[in-house]
Design an enzyme around this catalytic site. Sequence first.
Site, PDB file in Angstrom:
ATOM      1  N   THR A 228       0.854  -1.188   0.000  1.00  0.00           N
ATOM      2  CA  THR A 228       0.000   0.000   0.000  1.00  0.00           C
ATOM      3  C   THR A 228       0.892   1.241   0.000  1.00  0.00           C
ATOM      4  O   THR A 228       2.109   1.135  -0.039  1.00  0.00           O
ATOM      5  CB  THR A 228      -0.903   0.014   1.246  1.00  0.00           C
ATOM      6  N   CYS A 229       0.261   2.396   0.094  1.00  0.00           N
ATOM      7  CA  CYS A 229       1.052   3.626   0.097  1.00  0.00           C
ATOM      8  C   CYS A 229       1.887   3.749   1.374  1.00  0.00           C
ATOM      9  O   CYS A 229       2.869   4.484   1.402  1.00  0.00           O
ATOM     10  CB  CYS A 229       0.148   4.847  -0.062  1.00  0.00           C
ATOM     11  N   ASN A 230       1.520   3.026   2.420  1.00  0.00           N
ATOM     12  CA  ASN A 230       2.214   3.156   3.706  1.00  0.00           C
ATOM     13  C   ASN A 230       3.100   1.983   4.080  1.00  0.00           C
ATOM     14  O   ASN A 230       3.851   2.061   5.053  1.00  0.00           O
ATOM     15  CB  ASN A 230       1.199   3.375   4.834  1.00  0.00           C
TER      16      ASN A 230
ATOM     17  N   ASP B 176      -7.474   3.631   9.958  1.00  0.00           N
ATOM     18  CA  ASP B 176      -7.663   3.561   8.506  1.00  0.00           C
ATOM     19  C   ASP B 176      -8.466   2.316   8.147  1.00  0.00           C
ATOM     20  O   ASP B 176      -8.029   1.186   8.386  1.00  0.00           O
ATOM     21  CB  ASP B 176      -6.293   3.517   7.825  1.00  0.00           C
TER      22      ASP B 176
ATOM     23  N   GLU C  47      -9.573   1.596   5.014  1.00  0.00           N
ATOM     24  CA  GLU C  47      -9.324   1.118   3.659  1.00  0.00           C
ATOM     25  C   GLU C  47      -8.360  -0.073   3.647  1.00  0.00           C
ATOM     26  O   GLU C  47      -8.390  -0.897   2.740  1.00  0.00           O
ATOM     27  CB  GLU C  47      -8.752   2.245   2.797  1.00  0.00           C
TER      28      GLU C  47
ATOM     29  N   GLN D 178      -7.657  -3.790   1.253  1.00  0.00           N
ATOM     30  CA  GLN D 178      -6.396  -4.085   0.573  1.00  0.00           C
ATOM     31  C   GLN D 178      -5.865  -5.456   0.998  1.00  0.00           C
ATOM     32  O   GLN D 178      -5.319  -6.198   0.169  1.00  0.00           O
ATOM     33  CB  GLN D 178      -5.388  -2.971   0.866  1.00  0.00           C
TER      34      GLN D 178
ATOM     35  N   LYS E 284      -9.177   2.049  -7.043  1.00  0.00           N
ATOM     36  CA  LYS E 284      -9.951   2.135  -5.808  1.00  0.00           C
ATOM     37  C   LYS E 284      -9.690   3.428  -5.049  1.00  0.00           C
ATOM     38  O   LYS E 284     -10.627   4.102  -4.604  1.00  0.00           O
ATOM     39  CB  LYS E 284      -9.636   0.929  -4.915  1.00  0.00           C
ATOM     40  N   ILE E 285      -8.416   3.807  -4.898  1.00  0.00           N
ATOM     41  CA  ILE E 285      -8.110   5.042  -4.159  1.00  0.00           C
ATOM     42  C   ILE E 285      -8.651   6.251  -4.908  1.00  0.00           C
ATOM     43  O   ILE E 285      -9.212   7.173  -4.313  1.00  0.00           O
ATOM     44  CB  ILE E 285      -6.589   5.170  -3.927  1.00  0.00           C
TER      45      ILE E 285
END
Length: 430
Positions: free
Chosen positions: A70-72, A131, A133, A137, A209-210
Amino acid sequence: MTVFLHPEAFKKIMQVKQPKDISNFHIVGINYKKTDAAIRGLFAINQDQYQQLLLAAQAAGMHDLFVLSTCNRTEIYGFAPDPADLMRLLCGAANGNLQVFNSLAYVKSGEGAVRHLYQVGTGLDSQILGDYEIIGQIKGAAKFAKANGCVGTFLERLVNSVLQVSKLIKNETGLSSGTVSVAFAAVRLLESKVADIQQKNIVLLGVGKIGRNTCKNMMEYLGVRNITLINRTTAVAEDFAGKHGLRYAPYEQLDDSLRAADVILVATNASQPTILRKHMESTAGKLIVDLSIPFNVAADVRELPHVEVVNVDDLSKIQDETLARRLNEVPKAISIIEEHMEEFLYWYKMRKHAVVLKAVKEKLTEIHAREIKEQKNGAHYNLEDIEEVSSRIIQKMINLMAGKVRKETEKGDQYIAMISEIFETGANQD
């Protein structure tokens, strides 16, 4: 009635597949706590890389794992003799260097790895606390691995438990109230930075999705409709735009659309930047929000004085008035996790026991059948009586073993190991 046991009976026990030892379950990864978005981008795994990684895993004899990118964070969960095996597998598919990853990575094994997945899936380990979301994921990542033959019974059961716990925490606590996703944090940013946003031209590049979530949040919370959607597959943008009354433009018109935009949101997750310096030169002032990992806005775009670029790490710093309230919900969330994790671990332990007990029962049944056959010609034996009494004896033995194991939960593993050794079940790890 005596059941005669042949001296060689215990030496020919069938090979039995036993659940994998939880001590060989690991998680290896990096996240926002020790790495910035630029470094995380080097180890981000796109779908093509994920496919290749799973093929490499199977070739190496690893069939129970999945990757969360993911982005994190980028993390790999799975069974391996050594966590370094998972690390090499991940870095072999990513664009980053193994030595760099190793210097920044965290490793958890056994119950620690199980607990980590619960905490990640419930948003307790997220850059934005709560979070919600992230659970979608995880579900998507595990589903992809399963479709490619890389999720076994243990991992499937664990992921399903995490999905259930995430839903419970969302419904029974306030952990996921307020700013609890990157997509919503982007909306908060626009609200604070862009005056009269309803009058601005907005371009959303990437309708995954994001991108979709960000777009829906902008419409719901900011009341904006002046959004132009662009996607490499135009039909995707066209379909979403049609459902929500928005505009779309073919990818071939990207340059013109970017020049005309006041605000640009980028959620393409391409392996290379899609917004380049040439797109932004000789244009009016712009705000660009890069929601992608790796970055999809070229680094030198930030050098332009009339362009402001905000990335996912910047978004996490936005002040959220609900944070204190959500922090108060953490103990309640942890309590729910611990309760369900205990249930999962109990299932795991009893599954191990059931496999060995089943193997013992099958072997005793085999012995019983052999002895009946050997005594078949004995005139003083009633065959039906022998079968009935012997079957009862076998079942009683199994029931006694199972009852003892259930009663003495702390010593259950020791009892099972002893039974397995006595009967030489040859139980092995699959």
